[in-house]
Structure formats: C-alpha cells, structure tokens
Design a protein around this motif. Sequence first.
Motif, short mmCIF file in Angstrom:
data_model
loop_
_atom_site.label_atom_id
_atom_site.label_comp_id
_atom_site.label_asym_id
_atom_site.label_seq_id
_atom_site.Cartn_x
_atom_site.Cartn_y
_atom_site.Cartn_z
N ALA A 179 0.83 -1.21 0.00
CA ALA A 179 0.00 0.00 0.00
C ALA A 179 0.86 1.26 0.00
CB ALA A 179 -0.92 0.00 1.21
N VAL A 180 0.33 2.27 -0.66
CA VAL A 180 0.98 3.59 -0.63
C VAL A 180 0.70 4.29 0.69
CG1 VAL A 180 1.10 5.86 -1.74
CG2 VAL A 180 0.86 3.79 -3.14
N GLU A 181 -0.52 4.11 1.22
CA GLU A 181 -0.91 4.76 2.47
C GLU A 181 -0.22 4.06 3.65
OE1 GLU A 181 -4.10 4.84 -0.57
OE2 GLU A 181 -3.02 3.23 0.49
N SER A 182 -0.17 4.76 4.75
CA SER A 182 0.37 4.19 5.98
C SER A 182 -0.35 4.83 7.17
CB SER A 182 1.89 4.44 6.08
OG SER A 182 2.16 5.83 6.13
N GLY A 183 -0.17 4.21 8.31
CA GLY A 183 -0.76 4.78 9.51
C GLY A 183 -2.27 4.82 9.46
N THR A 184 -2.83 5.95 9.95
CA THR A 184 -4.28 6.11 10.01
C THR A 184 -4.92 6.03 8.64
OG1 THR A 184 -4.05 7.51 11.98
CG2 THR A 184 -6.14 7.62 10.79
N ALA A 185 -4.26 6.59 7.63
CA ALA A 185 -4.81 6.57 6.28
C ALA A 185 -4.99 5.15 5.77
CB ALA A 185 -3.90 7.36 5.34
N TYR A 186 -4.13 4.26 6.24
CA TYR A 186 -4.23 2.86 5.79
C TYR A 186 -5.40 2.15 6.47
CZ TYR A 186 -3.06 -2.04 5.01
OH TYR A 186 -3.12 -3.35 4.67
N VAL A 187 -5.53 2.28 7.76
CA VAL A 187 -6.58 1.53 8.48
C VAL A 187 -7.96 2.17 8.31
CG1 VAL A 187 -4.95 0.66 10.18
CG2 VAL A 187 -6.17 2.80 10.63
N ASP A 188 -8.03 3.41 7.82
CA ASP A 188 -9.34 4.04 7.63
C ASP A 188 -10.21 3.24 6.66
OD1 ASP A 188 -9.03 6.06 9.41
OD2 ASP A 188 -8.47 7.60 7.93
N GLY A 189 -9.59 2.62 5.66
CA GLY A 189 -10.36 1.82 4.71
C GLY A 189 -11.04 0.65 5.39
N MET A 190 -10.34 0.01 6.31
CA MET A 190 -10.92 -1.12 7.04
C MET A 190 -12.01 -0.64 7.99
SD MET A 190 -7.68 -3.67 7.70
CE MET A 190 -6.58 -2.43 8.36
N ARG A 191 -11.80 0.52 8.60
CA ARG A 191 -12.84 1.07 9.47
C ARG A 191 -14.11 1.35 8.67
NH1 ARG A 191 -8.44 4.35 12.03
NH2 ARG A 191 -7.98 3.37 14.05
N ASP A 192 -13.94 1.89 7.45
CA ASP A 192 -15.10 2.16 6.60
C ASP A 192 -15.84 0.87 6.25
OD1 ASP A 192 -14.45 4.81 6.63
OD2 ASP A 192 -13.47 4.82 4.65
N ALA A 193 -15.06 -0.21 5.99
CA ALA A 193 -15.69 -1.50 5.66
C ALA A 193 -16.48 -2.04 6.84
CB ALA A 193 -14.62 -2.49 5.23
N VAL A 194 -15.93 -1.91 8.03
CA VAL A 194 -16.64 -2.36 9.23
C VAL A 194 -17.94 -1.59 9.40
CG1 VAL A 194 -16.53 -2.52 11.75
CG2 VAL A 194 -14.53 -3.12 10.38
N ALA A 195 -17.92 -0.31 9.01
CA ALA A 195 -19.10 0.54 9.14
C ALA A 195 -20.10 0.32 7.99
CB ALA A 195 -18.69 2.01 9.19
N GLY A 196 -19.77 -0.58 7.07
CA GLY A 196 -20.69 -0.87 5.96
C GLY A 196 -20.59 0.08 4.81
N GLU A 197 -19.48 0.84 4.71
CA GLU A 197 -19.34 1.85 3.66
C GLU A 197 -18.50 1.37 2.48
OE1 GLU A 197 -17.75 5.28 5.57
OE2 GLU A 197 -19.38 5.42 7.05
N ARG A 198 -18.07 0.09 2.48
CA ARG A 198 -17.23 -0.41 1.39
C ARG A 198 -17.81 -1.69 0.76
NH1 ARG A 198 -11.88 1.72 0.74
NH2 ARG A 198 -11.80 3.69 1.88
N ASP A 199 -19.11 -1.93 0.90
CA ASP A 199 -19.70 -3.17 0.38
C ASP A 199 -19.75 -3.15 -1.14
OD1 ASP A 199 -20.08 -4.00 2.97
OD2 ASP A 199 -22.16 -3.30 3.08
N PRO A 200 -19.55 -4.29 -1.80
CA PRO A 200 -19.04 -5.53 -1.21
C PRO A 200 -17.51 -5.49 -1.10
CG PRO A 200 -19.47 -5.89 -3.52
CD PRO A 200 -19.88 -4.46 -3.23
N TYR A 201 -16.97 -6.27 -0.22
CA TYR A 201 -15.51 -6.35 -0.08
C TYR A 201 -15.11 -7.78 0.22
CZ TYR A 201 -16.45 -6.28 4.98
OH TYR A 201 -16.92 -6.57 6.24
N ILE A 202 -13.84 -8.06 0.02
CA ILE A 202 -13.29 -9.40 0.23
C ILE A 202 -12.16 -9.31 1.25
CG2 ILE A 202 -12.02 -11.31 -0.85
CD1 ILE A 202 -13.53 -10.68 -3.43
N VAL A 203 -12.07 -10.30 2.11
CA VAL A 203 -10.98 -10.38 3.09
C VAL A 203 -10.05 -11.52 2.70
CG1 VAL A 203 -10.37 -10.85 5.49
CG2 VAL A 203 -12.37 -9.44 4.96
N VAL A 204 -8.77 -11.23 2.65
CA VAL A 204 -7.75 -12.26 2.39
C VAL A 204 -6.87 -12.37 3.63
CG1 VAL A 204 -5.76 -12.95 0.99
CG2 VAL A 204 -7.74 -11.85 -0.09
#
Length: 375
Positions: free
Chosen positions: A69-94
Amino acid sequence: MSAGGKPPEADAASEPTELDAIDVFWLPGEACDGCSISTLGATDPPIEDLLRGHVPHLPQINLHHHELAVESGTAYVDGMRDAVAGERDPYIVVVEGSVPNERLIDGDGYWVSMGKDEQGDPIRTVDWLDRLAPGAAAVVAIGTCATWGGVPAAQGNVTDAMGTMDYLGRDYRSELGLPVINVPGCAPVGDNFIETVAHLLLHVGGFGPPPELDELGRPTWLFGETVHRNCERGSYYEEGDFAEEYGSEKCLVSKGCWGPTVKCNMPSRRNIEGVGGCMNMGGKCIGCTMPGFPDKFTPFFKKPPGSKVSTVSSSILGGIMSKLRQKSMKNLDTSTRWENPGLTERMYQWQLKRGSNYDPDRGLERRPGGKTGDD
C-alpha cells in the motif's frame, strides 16, 4: 461441500451489473510473506491486470496490503474502518498467515497487530478479522499457514496458531453464503490464488456461479486430484521403476515422495508461468498443501508409511507389465513389410495382385506399353 451462496438479489430477467471496483483487505497473520511473493508472480492473469481493471467483467481491485500500500498509519486503516461501518460493500478479506490464539495472553501484549486505535493502542489482527469477516462477500485464506495453521502451528508452538477456518468456525458463512475459501500451499501457486479470486469476483458481480469447493473449502478444480495422478514420473511408478538416487527422472516414491496421497496440481500447473514445480525440478512431494503439514510429514527425508509395500508390489507387477509392453512395443515397432508373410498372407497377396500391374515377386511396376528396367 458445494459452495452454496447466491449472488445479490436481482431480477432474474435483468443483466448483471458490473462492479467498477472492489476492496480487498489483506490481513497478515503469522507468516513469512511467501504467499504475497507468490501472488506477485501470477501470470494468468497477472495481479497488475486486476489492480488496473483490465480483465473483462472483473472489477478493478483496490488492494489494501500492509506492504504494497501507498498509504500508511491512520490513512491505511481508515479503509478497514469504513468497511466495518458498511461503507465499502461488497468487499473481500484475504488472510495470509496462521491465526494466533490471543486469549493465551493475560494482560498486555499481543501476537500480531496491524494499526492503532484512537487511543494509540495496537489493533490485533484477530480483532480486524472478527470485525470484517461477518460483512465480507468472501473470506479467502491463502497459503497453508492461513488455511490449516502450517509451520507456525507445528507441534510445540507457543501461540496455539490455527487456520482461518478453525478460527472462524466450520459453520462460518460470508454475506454470499460462502465458507472460508482455502487455497493452500507453502507457498501456493500464485495462479491458483489469482484464478480463485477471479472466479469469486465473477460470482460477486453476478456473472458466474459460486466456486465449487470440497468439504474443506478448497477449489475442487485445483485440488481435486492427487499429485501422483498428474506427475510426469507417474508412469515409472506403474512399471515399478523407482529412483535410486536424487536427480533421477524416475518415480521418487522410493525416496519418500507423498504424491500418491497429497492433493495438489503443482505437477500439471507448475510454479510460475508453466515453469518449475517440485517434482518437475527433481524434488519429491512433502505434502505442503495438506492440513497435516508439517507434523504428519516430518522428518521430510523419511519414507512414508506403507511406501515399502507400495514400491515392492509395484516393482513385481510393474516389472511383468513392463516386459509385456516391451514385447508389444517391439512388435509394433516393425512394419508389416519387414515381416516374413505366412501361407495365408501369401495367398491373400497373390489373389489381390493377380492380373494387376504390379509384379509381387520383384516389387516392380509394369507400366502398360513399357518395360521394366531389366527386361
């Protein structure tokens, strides 16, 4: 098991709607990153084509990978937080790497983490898996560590490591009704993983059925056959012709190869772009795709149970079959013109050629109005 699951509800008469992009969240466990390297070596299609959206009917992948990933720190984990909040559907976990048992730690500390929360405390990988798995379109475990536990789960490990299916449970089902999809190997064939993901993306987009999986969540078209059935050395086994030393082109069961009992397509698919592969390069199968790896296959240079019976019986029967085949081969390696014809054959030839323009005794053509060279 047949991978149940249905694509998102839609009018049966309507055409599937192509997704423009889909997020793939790559969670690291206890691993060596060999599965990531293997994925980068895939060629059918290459990971670059998926990342750029160049594969027809497949969405562009937004890969959230801790090392790429190009992002790091908070910018990186924000995407996962959005997915947990239902804002990235559909998504895949590897999941790459085995899942540690964080409950063993009493008090502060953790085995594996990724990112920090608002208070600055590390977020454990198992916490991300707990939050993301329920809403995921699919959870894919790549490599033997993530599928069955692998080397980190070997006897004597202190983390009580396990596979993703063991952690989430055999009854886990994703949003599309899919169990954990397991693509084992240490490291797995990169094309096996990419092909599975591509098939999965077609299903998510409504363009194809769910992947066919066996009772352990493995794609059946990739892991439905044993190594032995597709091994280029298999014919030597059938004839009881075994290698006496490493480097031989003959069957390696005599040297402890587990191919007859291991499910893997390495001999036929090979490693990278049709090149390499354990048995193809002179190595024996050590069972790295199987749930019992490594404990049930060690020590690696010890012959498997029953190999003596297998090799001796195959040598006896195969030796007889080999002699019979050599006799048949000698017969088939001779033209009928080269053989001495019997009485029946001579009578047949005489009847067939009588009155023709062919001299059966001399093999010379009689041309009408002409002469042979010796007349």
